[in-house]
Write a protein that holds these residues in place. Structure first.
Motif, PDB file in Angstrom:
ATOM      1  N   GLU A 103      -7.369   6.065  -7.099  1.00 20.91           N
ATOM      2  CA  GLU A 103      -8.553   5.209  -7.130  1.00 20.91           C
ATOM      3  C   GLU A 103      -9.633   5.672  -6.153  1.00 20.91           C
ATOM      4  OE1 GLU A 103     -10.924   2.288  -8.559  1.00 20.91           O
ATOM      5  OE2 GLU A 103      -8.917   2.746  -9.307  1.00 20.91           O
ATOM      6  N   LEU A 162      -3.370   4.282  -5.170  1.00 17.17           N
ATOM      7  CA  LEU A 162      -4.444   4.175  -4.187  1.00 17.17           C
ATOM      8  C   LEU A 162      -5.221   5.484  -4.088  1.00 17.17           C
ATOM      9  CD1 LEU A 162      -5.807   2.449  -1.999  1.00 17.17           C
ATOM     10  CD2 LEU A 162      -4.128   3.347  -0.390  1.00 17.17           C
ATOM     11  N   ASN A 208       2.563   1.910  -3.313  1.00 16.39           N
ATOM     12  CA  ASN A 208       1.618   2.247  -4.380  1.00 16.39           C
ATOM     13  C   ASN A 208       0.601   3.298  -3.931  1.00 16.39           C
ATOM     14  OD1 ASN A 208       2.345   0.182  -6.543  1.00 16.39           O
ATOM     15  ND2 ASN A 208       2.180  -1.067  -4.698  1.00 16.39           N
ATOM     16  N   TRP A 209       1.027   4.193  -3.054  1.00 18.36           N
ATOM     17  CA  TRP A 209       0.113   5.172  -2.491  1.00 18.36           C
ATOM     18  C   TRP A 209      -0.511   6.073  -3.559  1.00 18.36           C
ATOM     19  CZ3 TRP A 209       0.747  10.412  -2.892  1.00 18.36           C
ATOM     20  CH2 TRP A 209       2.015  10.879  -3.245  1.00 18.36           C
ATOM     21  N   LEU A 230       0.828  -1.205   0.000  1.00 14.00           N
ATOM     22  CA  LEU A 230       0.000   0.000   0.000  1.00 14.00           C
ATOM     23  C   LEU A 230       0.866   1.261   0.000  1.00 14.00           C
ATOM     24  CD1 LEU A 230      -2.803  -1.041   2.497  1.00 14.00           C
ATOM     25  CD2 LEU A 230      -3.020  -0.764   0.018  1.00 14.00           C
TER      26      LEU A 230
END
Length: 160
Positions: A128, A125, A121-122, A118
């Motif tokens: 999204e 995120l 890949n903030w 997480l």
């Protein structure tokens, strides 16, 4: 007459500003908050400048949310108050760090690796979930704005 004011403030700052002002019902604004004159042709710039000046007194966070707030005065019991509507909320996240606890029934390996994925890949995120997050933030800001303006006279917020 309806006016539009655009603010770019961290959501926690907005929360604290609104709570502080709500606590001060009928009293003056806190020292670190300055009112702006509605007759000032640069009222938006004044509000933004004064909001930014209050930030060091309240928060430090890597998130900026812009609110567009329409407002208009109305009379209640012989006193003018302000009805405000938060019409939009958009944001920009400078960085996000996640540390979820007790994931997967406390499985340390799975929990740590989930947090790692997480955090790596903030940006994806935020991309999204951002639109839903900002809409939720707009609704919360509207509730707070309603609470604030319910008890603070118009002339305590906007000077002549």
């Amino acid at each position: 007459m309806c006016r539009r004011v655009c603010y770019a403030l961290p959501p926690l700052l907005l929360l604290l500003l609104l709570c502080a002002a709500h606590q001060a019902r009928g009293r003056d604004l806190p020292q670190y908050l300055k009112a702006c004159s509605e007759k000032d042709p640069n009222v938006n710039e004044c509000a933004l400048k004064n909001g930014r000046a209050a930030i060091p007194y309240l928060v430090k966070e890597n998130l900026t949310v812009s609110y567009i707030i329409n407002y208009e005065p109305f009379n209640k019991g012989g006193t003018d108050y302000m009805k405000a509507t938060v019409v939009d909320s958009r944001g920009e996240v400078g960085h996000l760090t996640i540390n979820l606890q007790n994931l997967f029934n406390g499985d340390k390996f799975l929990g740590e690796n989930t947090n790692k994925v997480l955090n790596e890949n903030w940006k994806a995120l935020v991309e999204e979930v951002g639109p839903a997050m900002y809409e939720s933030d707009r609704a919360i800001a509207q509730n707070l704005v309603d609470t604030l303006f319910d008890g603070v006279p118009y002339r305590k917020v906007v000077l002549e």
